[in-house]
Design a protein around this motif. Structure first.
Motif, mmCIF file in Angstrom:
data_model
loop_
_atom_site.group_PDB
_atom_site.id
_atom_site.type_symbol
_atom_site.label_atom_id
_atom_site.label_comp_id
_atom_site.label_asym_id
_atom_site.label_seq_id
_atom_site.Cartn_x
_atom_site.Cartn_y
_atom_site.Cartn_z
ATOM 1 N N ILE A 184 -19.060 39.122 -6.920
ATOM 2 C CA ILE A 184 -20.172 38.130 -6.757
ATOM 3 C C ILE A 184 -19.619 36.830 -6.384
ATOM 4 N N TYR A 185 -20.153 36.445 -5.074
ATOM 5 C CA TYR A 185 -19.764 35.021 -4.587
ATOM 6 C C TYR A 185 -20.840 33.914 -5.272
ATOM 7 N N PRO A 186 -20.389 32.981 -5.923
ATOM 8 C CA PRO A 186 -21.240 32.079 -6.646
ATOM 9 C C PRO A 186 -22.287 31.226 -5.677
ATOM 10 N N GLY A 187 -23.469 30.675 -6.096
ATOM 11 C CA GLY A 187 -24.237 30.189 -5.429
ATOM 12 C C GLY A 187 -23.611 28.958 -5.005
ATOM 13 N N ARG A 188 -24.216 28.181 -4.016
ATOM 14 C CA ARG A 188 -23.602 26.937 -3.811
ATOM 15 C C ARG A 188 -24.555 25.769 -3.412
ATOM 16 N N ARG A 189 -24.401 24.632 -3.855
ATOM 17 C CA ARG A 189 -25.475 23.470 -3.671
ATOM 18 C C ARG A 189 -24.943 22.856 -2.655
ATOM 19 N N HIS A 210 -24.403 39.188 -4.590
ATOM 20 C CA HIS A 210 -23.729 40.490 -4.950
ATOM 21 C C HIS A 210 -23.195 41.157 -3.993
ATOM 22 N N ALA A 211 -22.015 40.812 -3.571
ATOM 23 C CA ALA A 211 -21.414 41.640 -2.220
ATOM 24 C C ALA A 211 -21.130 42.933 -2.603
ATOM 25 N N LEU A 212 -20.542 43.326 -3.947
ATOM 26 C CA LEU A 212 -20.361 44.654 -4.231
ATOM 27 C C LEU A 212 -20.900 44.849 -5.381
ATOM 28 N N GLU A 245 -24.132 49.008 7.159
ATOM 29 C CA GLU A 245 -24.679 47.943 8.233
ATOM 30 C C GLU A 245 -24.022 46.551 7.836
ATOM 31 N N SER A 246 -24.287 45.641 8.702
ATOM 32 C CA SER A 246 -23.594 44.381 8.889
ATOM 33 C C SER A 246 -24.050 43.691 7.306
ATOM 34 N N GLY A 247 -22.955 42.962 6.638
ATOM 35 C CA GLY A 247 -23.100 42.647 5.334
ATOM 36 C C GLY A 247 -23.534 43.283 4.450
ATOM 37 N N SER A 248 -23.042 44.701 4.545
ATOM 38 C CA SER A 248 -23.366 45.597 3.372
ATOM 39 C C SER A 248 -22.066 45.620 2.358
ATOM 40 N N GLY A 249 -20.924 44.811 2.737
ATOM 41 C CA GLY A 249 -19.763 44.545 1.706
ATOM 42 C C GLY A 249 -18.627 45.239 2.179
ATOM 43 N N LYS A 250 -18.628 45.632 3.441
ATOM 44 C CA LYS A 250 -17.369 46.572 3.886
ATOM 45 C C LYS A 250 -16.169 45.562 3.713
ATOM 46 N N THR A 251 -16.304 44.360 4.507
ATOM 47 C CA THR A 251 -15.031 43.568 4.960
ATOM 48 C C THR A 251 -14.827 42.943 3.355
ATOM 49 N N THR A 252 -15.709 42.649 2.324
ATOM 50 C CA THR A 252 -15.448 42.161 1.017
ATOM 51 C C THR A 252 -14.606 43.125 0.444
ATOM 52 N N LEU A 253 -15.090 44.571 0.591
ATOM 53 C CA LEU A 253 -13.910 45.609 -0.034
ATOM 54 C C LEU A 253 -12.608 45.629 0.408
ATOM 55 N N SER A 275 -16.659 51.822 9.925
ATOM 56 C CA SER A 275 -17.028 51.770 11.159
ATOM 57 C C SER A 275 -18.401 51.516 11.239
ATOM 58 N N HIS A 276 -19.170 51.320 12.118
ATOM 59 C CA HIS A 276 -20.497 51.365 12.336
ATOM 60 C C HIS A 276 -20.850 52.750 13.062
ATOM 61 N N ASP A 277 -19.749 53.232 13.644
ATOM 62 C CA ASP A 277 -19.996 54.325 14.714
ATOM 63 C C ASP A 277 -19.754 55.721 13.870
HETATM 64 N N1 ATP Z 1 -16.833 33.925 1.290
HETATM 65 C C1 ATP Z 1 -18.155 34.185 1.191
HETATM 66 N N2 ATP Z 1 -19.074 33.279 0.230
HETATM 67 C C2 ATP Z 1 -20.253 33.771 0.255
HETATM 68 N N3 ATP Z 1 -20.995 35.017 0.480
HETATM 69 C C3 ATP Z 1 -20.035 35.930 1.201
HETATM 70 C C4 ATP Z 1 -18.653 35.574 1.492
HETATM 71 N N4 ATP Z 1 -18.176 36.434 2.086
HETATM 72 C C5 ATP Z 1 -19.054 37.550 2.479
HETATM 73 N N5 ATP Z 1 -20.299 36.978 1.725
HETATM 74 C C6 ATP Z 1 -21.396 37.922 1.849
HETATM 75 O O1 ATP Z 1 -21.215 39.078 1.025
HETATM 76 C C7 ATP Z 1 -21.937 40.305 1.723
HETATM 77 C C8 ATP Z 1 -20.783 41.275 2.374
HETATM 78 O O2 ATP Z 1 -20.286 40.667 3.383
HETATM 79 P P1 ATP Z 1 -19.217 41.601 4.057
HETATM 80 O O3 ATP Z 1 -18.272 40.701 5.217
HETATM 81 O O4 ATP Z 1 -18.280 42.447 3.324
HETATM 82 O O5 ATP Z 1 -19.947 42.403 4.873
HETATM 83 P P2 ATP Z 1 -19.399 43.677 6.050
HETATM 84 O O6 ATP Z 1 -20.097 44.847 5.453
HETATM 85 O O7 ATP Z 1 -18.152 43.720 6.478
HETATM 86 O O8 ATP Z 1 -20.269 43.291 7.399
HETATM 87 P P3 ATP Z 1 -20.079 43.427 9.105
HETATM 88 O O9 ATP Z 1 -20.423 44.876 9.386
HETATM 89 O O10 ATP Z 1 -21.085 42.576 9.467
HETATM 90 O O11 ATP Z 1 -18.653 43.109 9.173
HETATM 91 C C9 ATP Z 1 -22.618 39.439 2.839
HETATM 92 O O12 ATP Z 1 -24.088 39.257 2.217
HETATM 93 C C10 ATP Z 1 -22.121 38.021 3.157
HETATM 94 O O13 ATP Z 1 -22.905 37.024 3.679
#
Ligand code: ATP
Ligand code: ADP
Ligand code: SF4
Ligand code: MG
Ligand code: MG
Lengths: 268, 345
Positions: free
Chosen positions: A14-19, A29-31, A49-57, A215-217
């Motif tokens: 969980i990335y915390p919200g920011r003000r 909730h990235a994962l 898809e983009s933003g689904s959390g792959k890079t976070t993982l 991959s997306h592909d």
């Molecule tokens: N440092 C951060 N602070 C806040 N939110 C974040 C941070 N890093 C990622 N997120 C959010 O977490 C979610 C997952 O991001 P992530 O980069 O893992 O996506 P991804 O699946 O790799 O996408 P892409 O295919 O575009 O690379 C997204 O909603 C993103 O906006």
């Protein structure tokens, strides 16, 4: 029994919200309770898809992010419980190749400096002399189908495919067992993509590497991977053998992705 | 008979660079009618972007020299227009989506303002665009243009679009900015849209959405489109026609069903076999070896010969002319008629 290389156990982030000046952003909730295990020597695909959390993982596997809950084990070692020194040693065994070969190479470093950089970083673990490093650099370039005449050139002198080969050589430098590949071919032409995919297959056969391939592909994932997991908004919606998921997807999400996949085939 | 929307005839372009003069476009012929979406495919460096930039006249001369040919937009030769005449055509009659920074968003202005400006400029030619009466006041036009800007952002899939009109570009993610550029290219309802790799950076589902949007716009506004991509899958999904480029030439062209269903040029076939399919076994992907030749001293005759598995001595004596192989389907290869027999073995 098959040995497990990488185990993701109920991981949430969980990335915390920011003000900020533009108003408050809610927490992300990235994962969400992600669990999967990658066997030694296999290619495991992660699709979403983009933003689904792959890079976070991926960043969590590299310990660049700390999961909010859950654990990640590499060959049985829990990343959350390791000391700094143990982590450093582990890092030499887990390497990553990024999507954009243009952005991920420092333009001011020669190929030699690029591929030997990990050897310097992991000096403690690997303990190579300068002479051994030079030999290793030449060996790495030949592994990826380039030659020692390229060692003293700079990234701008190479095509996209060659740059991605250099990135792969750099990732292989410390002798890793697990390679994280974050969209390694999506910035490349199909002809060059084919060469890089063939190279990845060959390296895996020769070095017994384990691949975690993002991959997306879907066509590329089906080609390279043994098993695949589909991630949607931080949750794994389906995982299993590639053949099974492509032929008989169970979830709506898998059917949607596979439906959006164009097929192009040379008629016989 | 009315002139086709776009007709590129025997276009030759030379580029001066440090190393010499490169023959980058070598007699391009391409006709695009309203309602057609032409895919322009090929490996990088084959001249796809330069073809697109030539039509929008965004390629500075020098270093470019157009040594022959014409680019006709409904009969008017764009190569003969002054920069200010061309400026007026862009954004109104010719919409563009490039990944090139020259057409990127201006970081200093709000998204909404940038869209409104393009819409108002287009409304000078055709007030219909923003749905205002010809004698409407400035205020009223601005409001209508802003409303349209919100609608366009929604159409390209920006959630909560009205609220985001007042954002600056840096507040949008990369994928969202690309969608804004697409909205900007479409907002003036151009007759011709040139899109250079518009979805390469986006993922499959956003890509599918954007391609659908382009297809619908073709129907709604009766435009013609040149869609530059290196992804044959995108072509199969979106285009009505395709032209395959290799080293500055169009080597095969025709309706998508004909070219993809029955590719005859060895280059087209090689490109297609580099894409893994259901049947491709691991490690058996047939890559296309070698790379696009240097265009300063291109190989003699057929430029694909050094990489072609069917090359013969005769291939290197002269540049092959396009041969018709079906309805509107042509390929520039001296062995097209033997191809069926050749690929059987
Ligand atoms: N440092 C951060 N602070 C806040 N939110 C974040 C941070 N890093 C990622 N997120 C959010 O977490 C979610 C997952 O991001 P992530 O980069 O893992 O996506 P991804 O699946 O790799 O996408 P892409 O295919 O575009 O690379 C997204 O909603 C993103 O906006
Ligand atoms: N500004 C330039 N100066 C010199 N050569 C250029 C320039 N821009 C492109 N080229 C050359 O023209 C050829 C075609 O380029 P381009 O149209 O960008 O290819 P594509 O879009 O198919 O990848 C390439 O050989 C490229 O190196
Ligand atoms: S003309 Fe010759 S070299 Fe060129 S594509 Fe045809 S067979 Fe190959
Ligand atoms: Mg990512
Ligand atoms: Mg290009």
């Amino acid at each position: 029994m098959t040995e497990i290389m990488l185990e993701i156990d109920n991981v949430s982030k969980i990335y915390p919200g920011r003000r900020g000046i533009f108003g408050t952003s809610p927490e992300v909730h990235a994962l969400k309770n992600v669990s999967l295990s990658v066997r030694k020597g296999e290619s495991f695909g992660l699709v979403g898809e983009s933003g689904s959390g792959k890079t976070t993982l991926t960043r969590s596997i590299l310990h660049l992010e700390t999961p909010t809950s859950g654990s990640i084990r590499v060959q049985g070692q829990d990343l959350g419980k390791l000391s700094e020194a143990e982590l450093r040693r582990l890092r030499s065994r887990v390497q990553i190749v990024f999507q954009d070969p243009y952005a991920s190479l420092n333009p001011r470093m020669s190929v030699y400096d690029i591929v030997t950089e990990p050897l310097v970083i992991h000096h403690e673990t690997l303990g190579l002399t300068n002479r051994q490093r030079s030999d290793r650099a030449a060996e790495l370039l030949s592994l990826v189908g380039m030659g020692s005449q390229h060692l003293h050139r700079y990234p701008h002198e190479f095509s996209g495919g060659q740059r991605q080969r250099i990135c792969i050589a750099r990732a292989l430098a410390s002798g890793p067992e697990l390679l994280l590949l974050d969209e390694p071919t999506s910035a490349l032409d199909v002809s060059v993509q084919a060469q890089v995919l063939n190279l990845l297959c060959e390296l895996q056969d020769r070095l017994g590497l384990t691949y975690f391939f993002i991959s997306h592909d879907l066509a590329v994932v089906r080609y390279l991977c043994d098993r695949v997991a589909l991630i949607n908004r931080g949750e794994i919606v389906e995982q299993g053998d590639c053949a099974q998921i492509f032929d008989a997807p169970k979830s709506e999400y898998a059917r949607m992705l596979i439906g959006a996949m164009p097929e192009v085939k040379v008629p016989a | 008979m009315t002139a086709p929307l776009l007709s590129i005839r025997d276009l030759h372009l030379r580029m001066s660079s440090f190393d010499g003069r490169a023959h980058v476009l070598n007699g391009i012929n391409l006709t695009v009618n309203r309602g057609e979406i032409w895919g322009l495919v090929g490996e990088s460096g084959c001249g796809k972007s330069l073809t697109g930039l030539s039509v929008s006249r965004l390629q500075p001369t020098p270093p470019a020299h157009y040594t022959a040919g014409e680019i006709l937009l409904e009969g008017q030769d764009l190569l003969k227009l002054s920069p200010s005449q061309m400026q007026r055509l862009r954004g109104k009659r010719i919409g563009m989506i490039f990944q090139d920074p020259t057409t990127n968003l201006n970081p200093a202005f709000r998204i909404g303002e940038q869209l409104v400006d393009v819409a108002l400029a287009a409304a000078d030619r055709d007030p219909e665009v923003i749905g205002c009466a010809p004698n409407a006041g400035r205020r009223e036009c601005r409001q209508a243009a802003r409303k349209l800007a919100g609608e366009m952002l929604t159409r390209v899939g920006i959630p909560n679009a009205l609220a985001r009109l007042d954002d600056y570009p840096h507040q949008f993610s990369g994928g969202m900015r690309q969608r804004v550029l697409i909205a900007m290219a479409l907002i003036g309802r151009p007759d011709l849209l040139i899109a250079d790799e518009p979805t390469t950076a986006l993922d499959v589902s956003v890509q599918a959405q954007i391609l659908e949007l382009i297809k619908n716009s073709v129907k709604d506004f009766d435009m013609g489109v040149v869609l530059i991509t290196h992804n044959l899958g995108v072509v199969a999904q979106t285009c009505s026609h395709v032209a395959v480029m290799y080293a500055g030439n169009i080597v095969e062209s025709g309706p998508v069903a004909a070219v993809i269903g029955n590719p005859v040029h060895p280059y087209t076939r090689a490109l297609m076999s580099a894409i893994p399919t259901r049947e491709t076994r691991r490690g058996e992907l047939r890559g296309l070896a070698g790379s696009v030749p240097n265009l300063i001293t291109p190989p003699p005759g057929c430029r694909f010969a050094p990489r072609c598995q069917f090359a013969q001595p005769a291939c290197t004596t002269a540049m092959p002319a396009p041969v018709s192989v079906g309805d509107n389907h042509a390929a520039a290869c001296i062995r097209v008629n033997e191809m069926e027999a050749l690929v059987d073995d």
